[in-house]
Design a protein around this motif. Sequence first.
Motif, mmCIF file in Angstrom:
data_model
loop_
_atom_site.group_PDB
_atom_site.id
_atom_site.type_symbol
_atom_site.label_atom_id
_atom_site.label_comp_id
_atom_site.label_asym_id
_atom_site.label_seq_id
_atom_site.Cartn_x
_atom_site.Cartn_y
_atom_site.Cartn_z
ATOM 1 N N LYS A 77 62.147 66.659 2.663
ATOM 2 C CA LYS A 77 61.218 67.479 1.889
ATOM 3 C C LYS A 77 60.266 66.569 1.123
ATOM 4 O O LYS A 77 60.695 65.651 0.433
ATOM 5 C CB LYS A 77 61.987 68.378 0.918
ATOM 6 C CG LYS A 77 61.137 69.416 0.252
ATOM 7 C CD LYS A 77 62.005 70.382 -0.540
ATOM 8 C CE LYS A 77 61.159 71.495 -1.116
ATOM 9 N NZ LYS A 77 61.979 72.489 -1.812
ATOM 10 N N ARG A 78 58.975 66.823 1.252
ATOM 11 C CA ARG A 78 57.960 66.033 0.556
ATOM 12 C C ARG A 78 57.761 66.572 -0.862
ATOM 13 O O ARG A 78 58.146 67.710 -1.158
ATOM 14 C CB ARG A 78 56.645 66.074 1.336
ATOM 15 C CG ARG A 78 56.801 65.502 2.720
ATOM 16 C CD ARG A 78 55.521 65.209 3.432
ATOM 17 N NE ARG A 78 54.544 66.278 3.475
ATOM 18 C CZ ARG A 78 53.428 66.220 4.173
ATOM 19 N NH1 ARG A 78 53.149 65.172 4.905
ATOM 20 N NH2 ARG A 78 52.569 67.209 4.157
ATOM 21 N N PRO A 79 57.163 65.784 -1.739
ATOM 22 C CA PRO A 79 56.937 66.231 -3.128
ATOM 23 C C PRO A 79 56.142 67.532 -3.237
ATOM 24 O O PRO A 79 56.327 68.299 -4.178
ATOM 25 C CB PRO A 79 56.176 65.071 -3.764
ATOM 26 C CG PRO A 79 56.538 63.878 -2.951
ATOM 27 C CD PRO A 79 56.752 64.390 -1.557
ATOM 28 N N ASP A 80 55.267 67.787 -2.251
ATOM 29 C CA ASP A 80 54.468 69.019 -2.310
ATOM 30 C C ASP A 80 55.221 70.249 -1.804
ATOM 31 O O ASP A 80 54.676 71.342 -1.730
ATOM 32 C CB ASP A 80 53.152 68.848 -1.551
ATOM 33 C CG ASP A 80 53.350 68.632 -0.057
ATOM 34 O OD1 ASP A 80 54.497 68.626 0.415
ATOM 35 O OD2 ASP A 80 52.329 68.466 0.642
ATOM 36 N N GLY A 81 56.500 70.062 -1.420
ATOM 37 C CA GLY A 81 57.333 71.181 -0.976
ATOM 38 C C GLY A 81 57.346 71.409 0.522
ATOM 39 O O GLY A 81 58.122 72.218 1.016
ATOM 40 N N THR A 82 56.490 70.709 1.268
ATOM 41 C CA THR A 82 56.485 70.856 2.721
ATOM 42 C C THR A 82 57.531 69.929 3.329
ATOM 43 O O THR A 82 58.030 69.015 2.671
ATOM 44 C CB THR A 82 55.093 70.534 3.312
ATOM 45 O OG1 THR A 82 54.761 69.189 2.986
ATOM 46 C CG2 THR A 82 54.037 71.486 2.766
ATOM 47 N N PHE A 107 57.068 61.906 14.145
ATOM 48 C CA PHE A 107 57.155 62.754 12.960
ATOM 49 C C PHE A 107 56.475 64.085 13.261
ATOM 50 O O PHE A 107 55.411 64.110 13.894
ATOM 51 C CB PHE A 107 56.442 62.098 11.770
ATOM 52 C CG PHE A 107 57.019 60.775 11.381
ATOM 53 C CD1 PHE A 107 58.016 60.699 10.414
ATOM 54 C CD2 PHE A 107 56.594 59.607 11.982
ATOM 55 C CE1 PHE A 107 58.557 59.470 10.049
ATOM 56 C CE2 PHE A 107 57.126 58.378 11.628
ATOM 57 C CZ PHE A 107 58.113 58.315 10.659
ATOM 58 N N ARG A 108 57.070 65.184 12.800
ATOM 59 C CA ARG A 108 56.446 66.500 12.944
ATOM 60 C C ARG A 108 56.271 67.104 11.566
ATOM 61 O O ARG A 108 57.223 67.176 10.795
ATOM 62 C CB ARG A 108 57.299 67.428 13.810
ATOM 63 C CG ARG A 108 56.649 68.794 14.033
ATOM 64 C CD ARG A 108 57.399 69.598 15.063
ATOM 65 N NE ARG A 108 58.606 70.184 14.542
ATOM 66 C CZ ARG A 108 58.682 71.386 13.960
ATOM 67 N NH1 ARG A 108 57.604 72.126 13.810
ATOM 68 N NH2 ARG A 108 59.840 71.837 13.530
ATOM 69 N N ILE A 109 55.046 67.510 11.270
ATOM 70 C CA ILE A 109 54.737 68.155 9.991
ATOM 71 C C ILE A 109 54.301 69.580 10.321
ATOM 72 O O ILE A 109 53.139 69.829 10.676
ATOM 73 C CB ILE A 109 53.632 67.394 9.232
ATOM 74 C CG1 ILE A 109 54.030 65.919 9.078
ATOM 75 C CG2 ILE A 109 53.369 68.045 7.877
ATOM 76 C CD1 ILE A 109 52.937 65.037 8.536
ATOM 77 N N PRO A 110 55.238 70.533 10.257
ATOM 78 C CA PRO A 110 54.938 71.907 10.676
ATOM 79 C C PRO A 110 53.785 72.544 9.906
ATOM 80 O O PRO A 110 52.969 73.255 10.497
ATOM 81 C CB PRO A 110 56.243 72.666 10.403
ATOM 82 C CG PRO A 110 57.295 71.622 10.318
ATOM 83 C CD PRO A 110 56.619 70.387 9.837
ATOM 84 N N SER A 111 53.689 72.289 8.607
ATOM 85 C CA SER A 111 52.643 72.920 7.800
ATOM 86 C C SER A 111 51.236 72.489 8.212
ATOM 87 O O SER A 111 50.273 73.214 7.999
ATOM 88 C CB SER A 111 52.862 72.624 6.317
ATOM 89 O OG SER A 111 52.795 71.228 6.089
#
Length: 130
Positions: free
Chosen positions: A92-97, A46-50
């Motif tokens: 897209k996650r609930p927080d917008g990221t 998994f990659r989470i850019p933010s």
Amino acid sequence: MSTEAEIRRGPYAGHTVKIDTRESTTSVHYDTATNGALARFTYRLFRIPSERLLIVRYFHDATMEDRQHAEQALHIQGALFYQNRSEAQRRKRPDGTFVFRIIGGRIVDDPLVQLELEMMIELSSGVSPS
């Protein structure tokens, strides 16, 4: 190996790589890799850019050998994402990221190709049935 490392070079330099201790419910499976070779897929990346973060989650039946191979390759896991970014699934996650995920593993010898090679060698050596 520790559960955290940092990528020092490449397109995702500065990203932290973490090994998730929870196992996925997905099983290890074999399939064709992007280059046509046989691959044994053993984890999701998994990659989470933010958060500049890569997370490795192993499939529930991944062997110690599978895990060691993935951990040895942690410093190049960003390259896996970069090379196969068109195949990565985006959510897209609930927080917008956004979270991107891709399946990972290693190239293995195809047992059928190996068997065919052994049969060809046996036939060319002149061994006859008794």
